[in-house]
Motif scaffolding. Sequence first.
Motif, mmCIF file in Angstrom:
data_model
loop_
_atom_site.group_PDB
_atom_site.id
_atom_site.type_symbol
_atom_site.label_atom_id
_atom_site.label_comp_id
_atom_site.label_asym_id
_atom_site.label_seq_id
_atom_site.Cartn_x
_atom_site.Cartn_y
_atom_site.Cartn_z
ATOM 1 N N ALA A 8 2.349 -9.293 31.569
ATOM 2 C CA ALA A 8 1.287 -10.234 31.265
ATOM 3 C C ALA A 8 1.299 -11.068 32.744
ATOM 4 O O ALA A 8 0.340 -11.730 33.149
ATOM 5 N N VAL A 9 2.410 -11.639 33.195
ATOM 6 C CA VAL A 9 2.706 -12.457 34.029
ATOM 7 C C VAL A 9 3.852 -12.448 34.927
ATOM 8 O O VAL A 9 4.856 -12.110 34.321
ATOM 9 N N PHE A 10 3.883 -12.511 36.212
ATOM 10 C CA PHE A 10 5.079 -12.449 37.000
ATOM 11 C C PHE A 10 5.191 -13.890 37.575
ATOM 12 O O PHE A 10 4.382 -14.328 38.453
ATOM 13 N N LEU A 11 6.377 -14.523 37.792
ATOM 14 C CA LEU A 11 6.622 -15.861 37.960
ATOM 15 C C LEU A 11 7.350 -15.673 39.306
ATOM 16 O O LEU A 11 8.121 -15.052 39.539
ATOM 17 N N ARG A 50 8.557 -15.265 26.625
ATOM 18 C CA ARG A 50 8.983 -13.957 25.959
ATOM 19 C C ARG A 50 8.860 -14.039 24.260
ATOM 20 O O ARG A 50 8.941 -12.778 23.861
ATOM 21 N N THR A 51 8.609 -15.179 23.798
ATOM 22 C CA THR A 51 8.408 -15.104 22.495
ATOM 23 C C THR A 51 7.227 -14.544 22.218
ATOM 24 O O THR A 51 6.811 -14.165 20.968
ATOM 25 N N ASP A 52 6.240 -14.428 23.067
ATOM 26 C CA ASP A 52 4.777 -14.155 22.832
ATOM 27 C C ASP A 52 4.691 -12.990 23.849
ATOM 28 O O ASP A 52 3.604 -12.169 23.320
ATOM 29 N N VAL A 53 4.902 -13.215 25.011
ATOM 30 C CA VAL A 53 4.485 -11.880 26.011
ATOM 31 C C VAL A 53 5.511 -11.388 26.683
ATOM 32 O O VAL A 53 6.595 -11.967 26.795
ATOM 33 N N HIS A 54 5.171 -10.427 27.366
ATOM 34 C CA HIS A 54 6.015 -9.790 28.633
ATOM 35 C C HIS A 54 5.975 -10.406 29.778
ATOM 36 O O HIS A 54 4.873 -10.568 30.558
#
Length: 420
Positions: A329-332, A351-355
Amino acid sequence: MRSRAVKGTYDVLPESTPAWRRLRSTTETVLGRAGVREIVPPIFEYSEIFDKSVGPSADLVVQKEMYRFEDRGGRSLTLRPEFTAGVLRAYVEHGMHTRPTPVKLWSFGPAFRAENVQRGRFRQFHQINCELLGAPGPLVDAEAIALLHDLLQALGLPDLVVALGSVGDPEDREAYNAYLREALEPREHELSDTSRERLRLNPMRVLDSKDEGDQRLVADLDTPLDRLGDAARAHLDGVAAFLDAWGIAYELAPSLVRGLDYYRRTAFEIHAQGIGAQSALAGGGRYDGLVESLGGPPTPGIGWALGVERVLDALQEAGAAPAADAGPAVFLVPMDAVAVGEAAALARRLRTDVHVEHAYTERKPGKGLRDADRAGARYAALRGAREREAGVWTLKHLASGDQREIPEAAMSAAVLEVPA
RNA sequence: GUGGGUGUAGCUCAGGGGUUAGAGCACCGGAUUGUGGUUCCGGGGGCCGUGGGUUCAAAUCCCAUCACCCACCCCA
């Protein structure tokens, strides 16, 4: 020499695992909805299990195609060359004949045969296996075939045609084998070497020969279907009637012969085009009496096995392979040394919610966005001195190019938004 | 086991006696010291499957060997 995988084995690389997962999950759904339950037997068994089930004239035995070894106690063990024997051993061992009939079981996993390799044939390969136990009538045969058909269709293989045949009852086979011997022995010298061997061990398999001379000799003879006993004939007609009623396409295969000795009556296969010479996607049949020979009560049964590698090959050929895995979903993107740690810490929380993925070293924005792009990310989130001062991340939607600053606490919600 | 085909970069493949072995894709960097996909420039990467032979000279020719692929046989 560089190290390499053993001949006949191979690695399923990350690009391929989505196809494997889909195959497995589709199986769970299609078979699960029919009340077929998963069973996971061990990969190896005491050798007697396979010796009793597979039969003395099977190629597995004749050609010594089983991987067999001794354990430290001197017991002979064998890597399973197929599933049925192990599943039925478990059925007997756990008294599953007392469960409501029919007992319906499926399995997924590797099997092993020491054969020569070619397209669609491996030494470690995988099968999806299905067994329906305890019901003698043609209805379960038809259900087994329908389940196989529906599974392959759900995976994306249309226009399947089932090859349907019957090897008859034991007495039919005996009579037919006697008929074959009588017809062929006088002309034995005209047969190919392998067919002459088969005439002694299992005459019906001469019908399988691809040798042209053999085929000419066999062409005028009655087929097993021509000489089925009344009971086996009625059984076959029953199976066909159900398939007709359910709209499942099949062709009667007059001399469909199985490689394993335990089959009775119903036998069937499904083939695919375009995947080389090993075109059987799946095959199966009825094996009344096999449970008994493994020490259980007299129990009818029917089952099939599907070749996973062949089905995946066919799906590829049909252009029905599944999509690749979705990206994050997001790349930091950390833009300075401090941000590297901040990105890793935020990633853990999100990461508790998303990839979420991130760069592991300081990146300039250009490189960071390229990293995000290649990872297949929906958003890239940049962090440098400016963002740190404001307690935010610069969040950019990669497809549209829109970007805004998001307080760190609001990142989880922001990243889950999917702009139109 | 038998027959055919193929072995050169991570992948797909050119090069078939003549100096330091090539392309595309992929990877890394730069053009762009805070904005990606396209483009341009540069870079790292090779016992040319292995061993022997012929030759002034072998990735190239010869022999052997190994591996892989396809097929026979048989199956999933």
